[in-house]
Design a protein around this motif. Structure first.
Motif, PDB file in Angstrom:
ATOM      1  N   VAL A   1       0.827  -1.200   0.000  1.00  0.00           N
ATOM      2  CA  VAL A   1       0.000   0.000   0.000  1.00  0.00           C
ATOM      3  C   VAL A   1       0.865   1.256   0.000  1.00  0.00           C
ATOM      4  O   VAL A   1       1.748   1.429   0.846  1.00  0.00           O
ATOM      5  CB  VAL A   1      -0.942   0.019   1.221  1.00  0.00           C
ATOM      6  N   GLU A   2       0.639   2.125  -0.973  1.00  0.00           N
ATOM      7  CA  GLU A   2       1.259   3.452  -1.052  1.00  0.00           C
ATOM      8  C   GLU A   2       0.189   4.431  -1.521  1.00  0.00           C
ATOM      9  O   GLU A   2      -0.719   4.070  -2.247  1.00  0.00           O
ATOM     10  CB  GLU A   2       2.427   3.458  -2.044  1.00  0.00           C
ATOM     11  N   GLY A   3       0.305   5.675  -1.105  1.00  0.00           N
ATOM     12  CA  GLY A   3      -0.649   6.685  -1.562  1.00  0.00           C
ATOM     13  C   GLY A   3      -1.506   7.187  -0.424  1.00  0.00           C
ATOM     14  O   GLY A   3      -1.785   6.479   0.544  1.00  0.00           O
TER      15      GLY A   3
ATOM     16  N   LEU B   1      -7.874   6.643  -4.662  1.00  0.00           N
ATOM     17  CA  LEU B   1      -7.507   6.612  -6.076  1.00  0.00           C
ATOM     18  C   LEU B   1      -6.001   6.500  -6.253  1.00  0.00           C
ATOM     19  O   LEU B   1      -5.516   5.763  -7.127  1.00  0.00           O
ATOM     20  CB  LEU B   1      -8.041   7.856  -6.785  1.00  0.00           C
ATOM     21  N   ALA B   2      -5.254   7.206  -5.427  1.00  0.00           N
ATOM     22  CA  ALA B   2      -3.793   7.118  -5.512  1.00  0.00           C
ATOM     23  C   ALA B   2      -3.314   5.711  -5.186  1.00  0.00           C
ATOM     24  O   ALA B   2      -2.420   5.174  -5.849  1.00  0.00           O
ATOM     25  CB  ALA B   2      -3.149   8.139  -4.572  1.00  0.00           C
ATOM     26  N   ARG B   3      -3.915   5.101  -4.162  1.00  0.00           N
ATOM     27  CA  ARG B   3      -3.519   3.740  -3.793  1.00  0.00           C
ATOM     28  C   ARG B   3      -3.898   2.746  -4.893  1.00  0.00           C
ATOM     29  O   ARG B   3      -3.145   1.818  -5.185  1.00  0.00           O
ATOM     30  CB  ARG B   3      -4.165   3.354  -2.465  1.00  0.00           C
ATOM     31  N   LEU B   4      -5.071   2.935  -5.489  1.00  0.00           N
ATOM     32  CA  LEU B   4      -5.498   2.038  -6.562  1.00  0.00           C
ATOM     33  C   LEU B   4      -4.524   2.108  -7.743  1.00  0.00           C
ATOM     34  O   LEU B   4      -4.100   1.083  -8.268  1.00  0.00           O
ATOM     35  CB  LEU B   4      -6.920   2.404  -7.019  1.00  0.00           C
ATOM     36  N   GLU B   5      -4.177   3.319  -8.142  1.00  0.00           N
ATOM     37  CA  GLU B   5      -3.253   3.469  -9.264  1.00  0.00           C
ATOM     38  C   GLU B   5      -1.877   2.892  -8.921  1.00  0.00           C
ATOM     39  O   GLU B   5      -1.243   2.235  -9.755  1.00  0.00           O
ATOM     40  CB  GLU B   5      -3.121   4.950  -9.637  1.00  0.00           C
ATOM     41  N   TRP B   6      -1.424   3.130  -7.696  1.00  0.00           N
ATOM     42  CA  TRP B   6      -0.124   2.622  -7.282  1.00  0.00           C
ATOM     43  C   TRP B   6      -0.100   1.091  -7.324  1.00  0.00           C
ATOM     44  O   TRP B   6       0.796   0.481  -7.911  1.00  0.00           O
ATOM     45  CB  TRP B   6       0.194   3.117  -5.869  1.00  0.00           C
ATOM     46  N   VAL B   7      -1.073   0.468  -6.707  1.00  0.00           N
ATOM     47  CA  VAL B   7      -1.086  -0.999  -6.617  1.00  0.00           C
ATOM     48  C   VAL B   7      -1.205  -1.620  -8.004  1.00  0.00           C
ATOM     49  O   VAL B   7      -0.491  -2.572  -8.342  1.00  0.00           O
ATOM     50  CB  VAL B   7      -2.244  -1.457  -5.704  1.00  0.00           C
ATOM     51  N   MET B   8      -2.081  -1.073  -8.837  1.00  0.00           N
ATOM     52  CA  MET B   8      -2.324  -1.687 -10.136  1.00  0.00           C
ATOM     53  C   MET B   8      -1.179  -1.447 -11.118  1.00  0.00           C
ATOM     54  O   MET B   8      -0.975  -2.236 -12.033  1.00  0.00           O
ATOM     55  CB  MET B   8      -3.630  -1.158 -10.721  1.00  0.00           C
TER      56      MET B   8
ATOM     57  N   ARG C   1      -7.667  -3.846   2.911  1.00  0.00           N
ATOM     58  CA  ARG C   1      -8.433  -3.169   1.859  1.00  0.00           C
ATOM     59  C   ARG C   1      -7.738  -1.846   1.569  1.00  0.00           C
ATOM     60  O   ARG C   1      -7.683  -0.974   2.423  1.00  0.00           O
ATOM     61  CB  ARG C   1      -9.869  -2.928   2.318  1.00  0.00           C
ATOM     62  N   PHE C   2      -7.207  -1.716   0.366  1.00  0.00           N
ATOM     63  CA  PHE C   2      -6.464  -0.497   0.040  1.00  0.00           C
ATOM     64  C   PHE C   2      -7.350   0.556  -0.614  1.00  0.00           C
ATOM     65  O   PHE C   2      -6.901   1.673  -0.863  1.00  0.00           O
ATOM     66  CB  PHE C   2      -5.268  -0.819  -0.867  1.00  0.00           C
ATOM     67  N   ILE C   3      -8.606   0.199  -0.895  1.00  0.00           N
ATOM     68  CA  ILE C   3      -9.573   1.158  -1.419  1.00  0.00           C
ATOM     69  C   ILE C   3     -10.943   0.765  -0.898  1.00  0.00           C
ATOM     70  O   ILE C   3     -11.299  -0.417  -0.889  1.00  0.00           O
ATOM     71  CB  ILE C   3      -9.556   1.217  -2.969  1.00  0.00           C
ATOM     72  N   ASP C   4     -11.694   1.741  -0.423  1.00  0.00           N
ATOM     73  CA  ASP C   4     -13.001   1.474   0.176  1.00  0.00           C
ATOM     74  C   ASP C   4     -14.053   1.372  -0.928  1.00  0.00           C
ATOM     75  O   ASP C   4     -14.827   2.303  -1.171  1.00  0.00           O
ATOM     76  CB  ASP C   4     -13.369   2.582   1.162  1.00  0.00           C
ATOM     77  N   MET C   5     -14.050   0.235  -1.599  1.00  0.00           N
ATOM     78  CA  MET C   5     -14.964   0.045  -2.719  1.00  0.00           C
ATOM     79  C   MET C   5     -15.316  -1.432  -2.816  1.00  0.00           C
ATOM     80  O   MET C   5     -14.478  -2.307  -2.514  1.00  0.00           O
ATOM     81  CB  MET C   5     -14.307   0.527  -4.015  1.00  0.00           C
ATOM     82  N   ALA C   6     -16.542  -1.714  -3.197  1.00  0.00           N
ATOM     83  CA  ALA C   6     -16.993  -3.093  -3.356  1.00  0.00           C
ATOM     84  C   ALA C   6     -17.886  -3.190  -4.588  1.00  0.00           C
ATOM     85  O   ALA C   6     -18.539  -2.216  -4.981  1.00  0.00           O
ATOM     86  CB  ALA C   6     -17.748  -3.564  -2.117  1.00  0.00           C
TER      87      ALA C   6
END
Length: 305
Positions: A181-183, A187-194, A263-268
């Motif tokens: 996890v970074e960011g 959205l920053a974490r999602l882009e970083w991880v992916m 969970r690195f992004i609060d989305m489901a």
């Protein structure tokens, strides 16, 4: 006067008439029902006619070589069948024979390992005389396993020739190892991880990452990753730091609680499929032990929210 039961004054039909109707409906034959109930064909036919007279409706169309349920008969059969199953299960649970009884269960390996196994101690404590034989599968079968008393499947609940009861509905969530996890924001974490890790795809659900990115409002193109055929394998790969995974939330709880995954992004994302307990429609009544287990697993699912 019973102020709480609106049906207190209604006289139920005799149990023998109801048994005759249920058996005849299962077999679509008075003759086969008579064999099962150790009665004559004429006796079964008479009991069904008595029931029809009592209810004031026709339950069967009498065809030359078989029976066909009328609309009223088809509507009456499921609650009646469930009542017989529940009565048999309650009797077996309270007054069943002393000694070991074996119940065979088949289910998806991830569901069995991640959701069912932590709860089985409760079933064993309630019915210690029922021993369990569990076999696991990866893909939902199209046919009933004749050796299994209970079949648990993952899908849309529609299997012709089977009755299905929903255990768990699902949504999926993205998880990764804490070290990934970074960011500062979602959205920053999602882009970083992916962008920096291989994505783990559950086989058959390769479009979930794309849907997640679209829901987040990004135009990022997901890189190639790893396809794996079970949720438990996807979770282990993610926990090993191979990459992030989108998995069934209700099967991932032990990994989240232990901190192995976050969970690195609060989305489901909701999905249409769920886990069901499945029983065949047909001439055989389920074993009382199977009904006990079905009711127990549905109770556990309700406690799970």
């Amino acid at each position: 006067m019973n102020d709480h039961n609106p049906f207190a004054g209604y006289q139920l039909p005799p149990l023998a008439w109801l048994r005759a109707f249920e058996a005849a409906a299962r077999h679509q034959s008075f003759t086969l029902a008579a064999t099962e109930l150790n009665l004559t064909q004429a006796a079964v036919s008479h009991q069904v006619r008595s029931l029809e007279k009592h209810l004031g409706v026709t339950l069967f169309e009498r065809l030359p070589r078989s029976l066909r349920l009328t609309e009223k008969g088809a509507a009456y059969l499921p609650p009646l069948r469930n009542s017989f199953d529940e009565l048999a299960a309650a009797t077996a649970g309270l007054f069943g024979p002393v000694g070991k009884r074996t119940l065979s269960i088949r289910g998806p390996v991830s569901f069995v390992a991640l959701w069912l196994a932590p709860r089985l101690a409760d079933f064993r404590a309630r019915w210690p005389d029922i021993s369990l034989r569990i076999s696991t599968i990866v893909w939902a079968p199209t046919q009933q396993d004749e050796m299994s008393d209970i079949d648990i499947r993952f899908g849309d609940g529609n299997w012709p020739g089977f009755r299905s009861s929903l255990i768990l509905s699902h949504r999926v969530i993205p998880l990764c190892a804490p070290s990934m996890v970074e960011g500062e924001d979602d959205l920053a974490r999602l882009e970083w991880v992916m962008s920096r890790h291989q994505l783990i795809h559950d086989t058959g659900y390769e479009d979930l990452w794309k849907k997640l990115v679209h829901k987040a409002g990004l135009s990022f193109t997901a890189p190639a990753g790893i396809n794996i055929d079970t949720t438990i394998s996807a979770l282990e790969l993610a926990a090993a730091g191979i990459g992030p995974a989108i998995v069934l939330e209700r099967l991932a709880q032990s990994y989240i609680r232990s901190g192995r995954l976050v969970r690195f992004i609060d989305m489901a994302l909701p999905i249409a499929e769920g886990h069901y307990v499945v029983q065949p429609e047909g001439q055989k009544r389920p074993r009382p032990e199977a009904t006990l287990f079905r009711d127990w697993i549905l109770e556990q699912a309700a406690l799970d929210g």
